[in-house]
Design an enzyme around this catalytic site. Structure first.
Site, PDB file in Angstrom:
ATOM      1  N   VAL A  91      -4.066 -31.940  -8.901  1.00  0.00           N
ATOM      2  CA  VAL A  91      -3.629 -32.540  -7.639  1.00  0.00           C
ATOM      3  C   VAL A  91      -4.836 -33.257  -7.045  1.00  0.00           C
ATOM      4  O   VAL A  91      -5.931 -32.687  -6.974  1.00  0.00           O
ATOM      5  CB  VAL A  91      -3.113 -31.464  -6.657  1.00  0.00           C
ATOM      6  N   HIS A  93      -6.268 -33.719  -4.428  1.00  0.00           N
ATOM      7  CA  HIS A  93      -6.720 -33.213  -3.120  1.00  0.00           C
ATOM      8  C   HIS A  93      -7.668 -32.077  -3.481  1.00  0.00           C
ATOM      9  O   HIS A  93      -7.265 -31.133  -4.175  1.00  0.00           O
ATOM     10  CB  HIS A  93      -5.501 -32.711  -2.323  1.00  0.00           C
ATOM     11  N   LEU A  94      -8.909 -32.213  -3.056  1.00  0.00           N
ATOM     12  CA  LEU A  94      -9.948 -31.253  -3.432  1.00  0.00           C
ATOM     13  C   LEU A  94      -9.447 -29.810  -3.338  1.00  0.00           C
ATOM     14  O   LEU A  94      -8.826 -29.433  -2.340  1.00  0.00           O
ATOM     15  CB  LEU A  94     -11.150 -31.447  -2.503  1.00  0.00           C
ATOM     16  N   HIS A  95      -9.686 -29.033  -4.377  1.00  0.00           N
ATOM     17  CA  HIS A  95      -9.318 -27.614  -4.339  1.00  0.00           C
ATOM     18  C   HIS A  95     -10.276 -26.796  -5.183  1.00  0.00           C
ATOM     19  O   HIS A  95     -10.680 -27.216  -6.256  1.00  0.00           O
ATOM     20  CB  HIS A  95      -7.869 -27.383  -4.771  1.00  0.00           C
ATOM     21  N   VAL A  96     -10.634 -25.643  -4.641  1.00  0.00           N
ATOM     22  CA  VAL A  96     -11.515 -24.724  -5.349  1.00  0.00           C
ATOM     23  C   VAL A  96     -10.675 -23.548  -5.837  1.00  0.00           C
ATOM     24  O   VAL A  96      -9.921 -22.948  -5.060  1.00  0.00           O
ATOM     25  CB  VAL A  96     -12.656 -24.228  -4.439  1.00  0.00           C
TER      26      VAL A  96
END
Ligand SMILES: [Zn+2]
Length: 134
Positions: A91, A93-96
Site C-alpha cells: 500500500v 502509504h508509509l507503514h511499519v
C-alpha cells in the site's frame, strides 16, 4: 490529496482492528499476519515513503511503543520491525510492520507465508492484548 486503504482506515471509513490511535499515528492488525499480533503502524498524514515523512521522531516513538507492547502484550520473545519503501510496498502509504517473534517460530529470510485469524473474536483479542500493554 491521495487516498488509499490506509487513509481510509485513518479516517475511520474502513474497519480495522485498531490497537491504538492518536494525532500522529494509527496502529492496527495486518489482516494477513506473518504471525498473529502483526501490527501495522501508519502515520495519520498521507506520505508514501520514509523519505517523504517530515517529522520522523514522533512517528518512531509510536513504533517503539508498539514494539514494546507487542512483546509484552503477547509474551513474545522479541519482534521484527520493518518497512518496505516502494519495492514490495503493498500500500502506497508509509507503514511499519511490527511482528511478534519467538525462537523456533520458523521464520527464515524474507519469504514470509501469511496466516489468517480464525475469527473476528480472535483478531479482537490480539488487538486487545497489545492495546492493554501500551
Ligand atoms: Zn494514504
Amino acid at each position: 490529496m491521495s487516498t488509499d486503504l490506509f487513509c481510509e482506515i485513518v479516517a475511520g471509513e474502513r474497519p480495522a482492528y485498531v490497537v491504538s490511535s492518536d494525532e500522529v499515528a494509527v496502529s492496527f492488525l495486518d489482516t494477513r499476519p506473518v504471525f498473529k499480533g502483526h501490527v501495522l503502524v501508519v502515520p495519520r498524514v498521507h506520505v508514501e515513503t520514509l523519505t517523504d515523512l517530515a517529522d520522523v521522531g514522533p512517528f518512531f516513538e509510536r513504533v517503539q511503543a508498539m514494539a514494546r507492547a507487542v512483546e509484552e502484550g503477547l509474551e513474545a520473545a522479541g519482534t521484527f520491525v520493518a518497512m518496505n519503501n516502494r519495492v514490495s510496498q503493498s500500500v502506497a502509504h508509509l507503514h511499519v510492520h511490527v511482528v511478534p517473534r519467538n525462537k523456533k517460530d520458523g521464520l527464515r529470510g524474507f519469504f514470509w507465508p501469511r496466516t489468517k485469524y480464525d475469527s473476528a473474536e480472535e483478531a479482537e483479542s490480539y488487538a486487545d492484548r497489545i492495546a492493554k500493554a501500551l
